[in-house]
Design an enzyme around this catalytic site. Sequence first.
Site, PDB file in Angstrom:
ATOM      1  N   ASP A   1      45.192  29.296  50.998  1.00 50.35           N
ATOM      2  CA  ASP A   1      45.683  30.288  50.042  1.00 50.35           C
ATOM      3  C   ASP A   1      46.965  30.941  50.543  1.00 50.35           C
ATOM      4  OD1 ASP A   1      45.142  31.943  47.564  1.00 50.35           O
ATOM      5  OD2 ASP A   1      45.159  33.539  49.053  1.00 50.35           O
TER       6      ASP A   1
ATOM      7  N   HIS B   1      48.232  32.985  41.300  1.00 51.83           N
ATOM      8  CA  HIS B   1      47.179  32.495  40.412  1.00 51.83           C
ATOM      9  C   HIS B   1      46.597  33.689  39.685  1.00 51.83           C
ATOM     10  CE1 HIS B   1      44.548  34.137  43.534  1.00 51.83           C
ATOM     11  NE2 HIS B   1      45.399  33.584  44.386  1.00 51.83           N
TER      12      HIS B   1
ATOM     13  N   ASP C   1      40.029  28.046  49.638  1.00 50.68           N
ATOM     14  CA  ASP C   1      40.780  29.044  48.881  1.00 50.68           C
ATOM     15  C   ASP C   1      42.057  28.437  48.296  1.00 50.68           C
ATOM     16  OD1 ASP C   1      41.969  31.484  48.024  1.00 50.68           O
ATOM     17  OD2 ASP C   1      40.986  32.563  49.644  1.00 50.68           O
TER      18      ASP C   1
ATOM     19  N   THR D   1      40.608  35.613  44.152  1.00 49.67           N
ATOM     20  CA  THR D   1      39.757  35.231  45.285  1.00 49.67           C
ATOM     21  C   THR D   1      38.387  35.903  45.274  1.00 49.67           C
ATOM     22  OG1 THR D   1      41.635  34.713  46.700  1.00 49.67           O
ATOM     23  CG2 THR D   1      39.579  35.255  47.801  1.00 49.67           C
TER      24      THR D   1
ATOM     25  N   ARG E   1      36.544  39.428  52.144  1.00 52.38           N
ATOM     26  CA  ARG E   1      35.910  39.133  50.855  1.00 52.38           C
ATOM     27  C   ARG E   1      35.381  37.706  50.780  1.00 52.38           C
ATOM     28  NH1 ARG E   1      41.449  39.954  50.090  1.00 52.38           N
ATOM     29  NH2 ARG E   1      42.663  38.262  49.147  1.00 52.38           N
TER      30      ARG E   1
ATOM     31  N   ASN F   1      40.506  41.335  43.040  1.00 51.83           N
ATOM     32  CA  ASN F   1      40.499  41.670  44.465  1.00 51.83           C
ATOM     33  C   ASN F   1      40.458  43.190  44.626  1.00 51.83           C
ATOM     34  OD1 ASN F   1      40.613  38.977  45.239  1.00 51.83           O
ATOM     35  ND2 ASN F   1      42.854  38.958  45.309  1.00 51.83           N
TER      36      ASN F   1
ATOM     37  N   ASP G   1      37.776  28.864  44.933  1.00 46.43           N
ATOM     38  CA  ASP G   1      37.676  30.124  44.199  1.00 46.43           C
ATOM     39  C   ASP G   1      38.665  30.193  43.045  1.00 46.43           C
ATOM     40  OD1 ASP G   1      39.785  30.116  45.980  1.00 46.43           O
ATOM     41  OD2 ASP G   1      39.502  32.170  46.664  1.00 46.43           O
ATOM     42  N   HIS G   2      39.707  29.369  43.092  1.00 51.72           N
ATOM     43  CA  HIS G   2      40.724  29.306  42.042  1.00 51.72           C
ATOM     44  C   HIS G   2      41.725  28.226  42.424  1.00 51.72           C
ATOM     45  CE1 HIS G   2      43.432  31.306  44.857  1.00 51.72           C
ATOM     46  NE2 HIS G   2      42.507  32.240  45.035  1.00 51.72           N
TER      47      HIS G   2
END
Length: 552
Positions: free
Chosen positions: A311, A492, A46, A87, A171, A108, A358-359
């Site tokens: 993250d 992000h 993440d 995410t 998630r 999200n 995821d980013h």
Amino acid sequence: MKKTYLLFTALCCLCTVTLAQKKTKSTGTYPATIDRPKLVIGLVVDQMRWDYLYRYYDRYSNGGFKRLINDGFSAENTFIPYTPTYTAVGHSSIYTGSVPAITGIVGNDWYDPQLRRNVYCTEDTSVVSVGSTTRAGMMSPKNLLSSTITDELRLATNFKGKVVGISLKDRGSILPAGHTPNGAYWYDGQTGDWITSTYYMSQLPAWVQDYNKLKMANKYYEQNWNTLYPIESYTQSTADNKDYEGKTRGEATPTFPHPLKLYAGKNYDMIRSTPYGNTITLDLAKVAIKAEDLGQDNITDFLAVSCSSTDYIGHQYGPNSIEAEDTYLRLDKDLEDFFNYLDKTVGKGNYLLFLSADHGAAHVPGFMKENKLPGGVVDDKAIVTGLNTYLESKFKIKKPVLLAMNNQLIFNHDNPDFKQIDFTAMKSASIEYLRTLEGFADAVDLARISESTLTAVQKQMITNGYNARRSGDVYFILQPNWFDGGKTGTTHGAWNPYDAHIPLVFMGWNVKPGKTNQTHHMTDIAATIAAMLHIQMPSGCVGEPITELTHQ
């Protein structure tokens, strides 16, 4: 004439050999079964920027990230093809091979005009927690509109292949595991236990219950969080004490060592914001492999793991912090241990693993300003207040804008005065207003994206992220390294490469070492796995197989 005859004879002989070869193949040289790995492992880190693969390369061990890079196949220019880059969207797109326009996972959370409230990506009020009495388990994949590559593996094996999802974040576990897994488990920060929901089962497996009894968070809290190596050796980071880094409760400054002992037995949620959150995630993944017998027969299983602490730490301290560097050095050692476990239990060459993100993340605006680079923050609430004042004056309507979220404006369509105004004109006025604000680059009417003068990349990413039922009315684009935020940490969500350029490395079964610099997308991951396993792509897949890997 003689030459012609000889050429004809040679061609006949060649055809005879070719036919003989085909005949030989037809009499038993074809494989009896389709070759597949015993286990596929998806690792999503993440908020891992692509450059982290190389930024700390010299400090990585030989068995972690270096092993991935040198023994694996790296798609060096892999990008997220949509915006906003969050995410839930990243996890769903990796595993569906699709985009928010199709999957319905547009953030999200998002505003649902039918329900007239915000909706969390994996919320499900029809289920309850299993393994906890809190509401943390009221989750399922029901909001995900496409199948996943994990679902397709279940279908391809007539549900004999097992699928398990594990992540600190619900998630990060639920969306990768898909609609049909054998289990999806996430962390309840109120209790310090790994939990699930009645969507999957009525009782936690014994192996999860036994792991919960260990209360691993307390064990790691006792160690505090100091740097893995002497702090002066962290030359790839800024100084330790920066006012644009977020402080943890109980700290006077955001500096090492971070005192975690005071949280033992009191605040289990804090483990998320330490490197130890990744450690317990991968530790549980190893327990799952053993307890569920993953990769122990000839029917392919799938383990989806997301390491989320990167993250939380990135949001608090930023990409250039000593905390971020230390986290990746520790994750490197955790990965080495995990890979060695896979070698021992599943067998080297018997598993296919990919690592992606995821980013990414933007640099902290305070850090950018300190180094004379552009960047800044905006306030979504202040934007809505100012815009409403402007529109009320211009169109004589009360509070037409409900909120700003996911870089979008959501208007109050239930307002009865809307029937008396030209909504297209109101959106145009809103766009003109946004363009005057500091930090704003542009804005576009989401119902008329094709008519905009945005660059092709921006237009395509916004289009891919637009879901007619779940998205807003106007999308706004901020200038590079500007985002909605506070004075500390980062976030992000933008189209820019710092958020959209992600790592993608495959390793193990049928993977030869190598790399490609051709442009690929996050959506190609599921398509590539499907091609390698000879199974159907997910139902909403728009990606394409990475042929530089599949044709090796």
